[in-house]
Design a protein around this motif. Structure first.
Motif, PDB file in Angstrom:
ATOM      1  N   TYR A  31     -13.147  -2.457 -12.766  1.00 50.58           N
ATOM      2  CA  TYR A  31     -13.929  -1.253 -12.482  1.00 50.58           C
ATOM      3  C   TYR A  31     -13.720  -0.242 -13.608  1.00 50.58           C
ATOM      4  O   TYR A  31     -12.599   0.203 -13.846  1.00 50.58           O
ATOM      5  CB  TYR A  31     -13.503  -0.649 -11.147  1.00 50.58           C
ATOM      6  N   HIS A  80     -13.055  -9.238 -12.631  1.00 51.07           N
ATOM      7  CA  HIS A  80     -13.875  -8.027 -12.751  1.00 51.07           C
ATOM      8  C   HIS A  80     -12.974  -6.797 -12.866  1.00 51.07           C
ATOM      9  O   HIS A  80     -11.921  -6.733 -12.242  1.00 51.07           O
ATOM     10  CB  HIS A  80     -14.785  -7.868 -11.529  1.00 51.07           C
ATOM     11  N   ARG A 130     -24.399  -0.712  -9.594  1.00 53.64           N
ATOM     12  CA  ARG A 130     -24.136   0.604 -10.179  1.00 53.64           C
ATOM     13  C   ARG A 130     -24.712   0.575 -11.587  1.00 53.64           C
ATOM     14  O   ARG A 130     -24.392  -0.305 -12.386  1.00 53.64           O
ATOM     15  CB  ARG A 130     -22.623   0.800 -10.187  1.00 53.64           C
ATOM     16  N   ASN A 152     -21.148  -2.831  -7.798  1.00 55.57           N
ATOM     17  CA  ASN A 152     -20.581  -1.566  -7.337  1.00 55.57           C
ATOM     18  C   ASN A 152     -19.249  -1.830  -6.640  1.00 55.57           C
ATOM     19  O   ASN A 152     -19.167  -1.938  -5.417  1.00 55.57           O
ATOM     20  CB  ASN A 152     -21.566  -0.870  -6.401  1.00 55.57           C
ATOM     21  N   MET A 153     -18.201  -1.915  -7.440  1.00 53.10           N
ATOM     22  CA  MET A 153     -16.878  -2.275  -6.924  1.00 53.10           C
ATOM     23  C   MET A 153     -16.233  -1.161  -6.108  1.00 53.10           C
ATOM     24  O   MET A 153     -15.190  -1.376  -5.475  1.00 53.10           O
ATOM     25  CB  MET A 153     -15.967  -2.677  -8.082  1.00 53.10           C
ATOM     26  N   ALA A 154     -16.845   0.032  -6.109  1.00 48.41           N
ATOM     27  CA  ALA A 154     -16.310   1.145  -5.323  1.00 48.41           C
ATOM     28  C   ALA A 154     -17.011   1.296  -3.974  1.00 48.41           C
ATOM     29  O   ALA A 154     -16.626   2.161  -3.183  1.00 48.41           O
ATOM     30  CB  ALA A 154     -16.433   2.448  -6.118  1.00 48.41           C
ATOM     31  N   THR A 213     -14.552   3.491 -14.872  1.00 48.93           N
ATOM     32  CA  THR A 213     -14.975   4.761 -14.296  1.00 48.93           C
ATOM     33  C   THR A 213     -16.153   5.347 -15.070  1.00 48.93           C
ATOM     34  O   THR A 213     -16.390   5.006 -16.235  1.00 48.93           O
ATOM     35  CB  THR A 213     -13.834   5.777 -14.311  1.00 48.93           C
ATOM     36  N   GLU A 225     -18.196  -5.490 -16.741  1.00 44.45           N
ATOM     37  CA  GLU A 225     -17.017  -5.521 -15.874  1.00 44.45           C
ATOM     38  C   GLU A 225     -16.109  -6.720 -16.174  1.00 44.45           C
ATOM     39  O   GLU A 225     -14.987  -6.793 -15.665  1.00 44.45           O
ATOM     40  CB  GLU A 225     -17.431  -5.539 -14.403  1.00 44.45           C
TER      41      GLU A 225
END
Length: 273
Positions: free
Chosen positions: A188, A186, A259, A166-168, A190, A138
């Protein structure tokens, strides 16, 4: 045994968002090491980390393991101490490497510990059964160069295991709001972007998973106030079950702190002509 065959670079390359000075500061703050026991709930023989690895990669007997950006890695230590792994670690932070050396020594374990830039270091054609990185990808604007390097370092049929914050997750919104400078370091990536990068490197992405406690705080708060302090206390509360039992070796997309991904180096087909 520590070595220094490739000099770290203070500049940024390959789309990195952090440099050596950034990581020296991080590891200076976290330079305490401890002896892990077989009963440790996170890194013990049947702790959360090895349970997660066994679930998604399988139990490997004395594997050769390489961790990229592996300073202060109790994860690599657990693999060496409990699974008999032959561990190599490379990191460009002198502070992090010194702490890692001490960590292995006090735990009675050995590892090849390399101070250097993994993009510039020559591994001499060596291949590894398992390549790891945690909280690394990241920090790169493009995941492809790192994943391509990992593929080049794997044996045929070998596995790449990596995780990112887990940025989501729902709780990551607090990170973005109260630690915006840290958040900016950082990116994200996909699932589709990571799958494409793996396929281009000759890897098959086989697992996408979540693990760790619910994420409320993952970075030091840059904003002050009562509410951030209360959230820090709340993170300690949700971490507590994991200190008593290895309950966070699996998780949830909207809640978990980490994640994770597993990709396998595709075996070359044998010609029958």
């Amino acid at each position: 045994m520590a070595s220094n065959p490739s000099t770290p670079t203070n500049g940024l390359s390959h789309g990195e968002l952090t440099d050596v000075a950034y990581w020296d500061t991080v590891w200076q703050r976290l330079n305490r090491v401890s002896v892990i026991s077989a009963h440790d709930r996170r890194f013990g023989r049947r702790g959360e980390f090895l349970r997660m690895v066994q679930r998604y990669v399988g139990k490997l007997d004395s594997p050769s393991v390489l961790e990229l950006g592996g300073a202060w890695s109790y994860k690599a230590l657990a693999l060496a101490k409990w699974w008999g792994a032959s561990v190599s670690i490379i990191d460009q932070s002198p502070v992090g490497i010194a702490t890692t050396q001490t960590m292995f020594e006090v735990n009675g374990c050995t590892a090849e510990i390399i101070l250097g830039d993994f993009f510039r270091h020559s591994f001499g054609g060596r291949k590894f059964d398992l390549v790891l990185h945690f909280g690394l990808l990241e920090h790169f604007s493009d995941p492809a160069p790192v994943i391509r390097l990992c593929a080049d370092l794997l044996t045929e049929g070998g596995n790449l295991l990596f995780t990112m914050p887990n940025m989501a997750a729902w709780g990551a919104a607090l990170w973005r709001r109260w630690a915006p400078c840290d958040w900016s370091k950082h990116i994200y990536h996909t699932d589709d972007a990571l799958k494409s990068a793996c396929e281009a490197a000759g890897l098959e992405l086989t697992q996408v998973f979540y693990w760790g406690p619910p994420i409320l705080q993952i970075a030091l708060w840059e904003r002050k106030g009562l509410l951030p302090k209360l959230v820090t206390l709340a993170q300690g509360v949700v971490n507590l079950p994991g200190k008593l039992l290895p309950v966070y070796d699996r998780g949830w997309r909207t809640l978990s702190m980490h994640r994770g991904f597993v990709a396998t180096r595709v075996r070359k087909t044998q010609s029958t002509g």
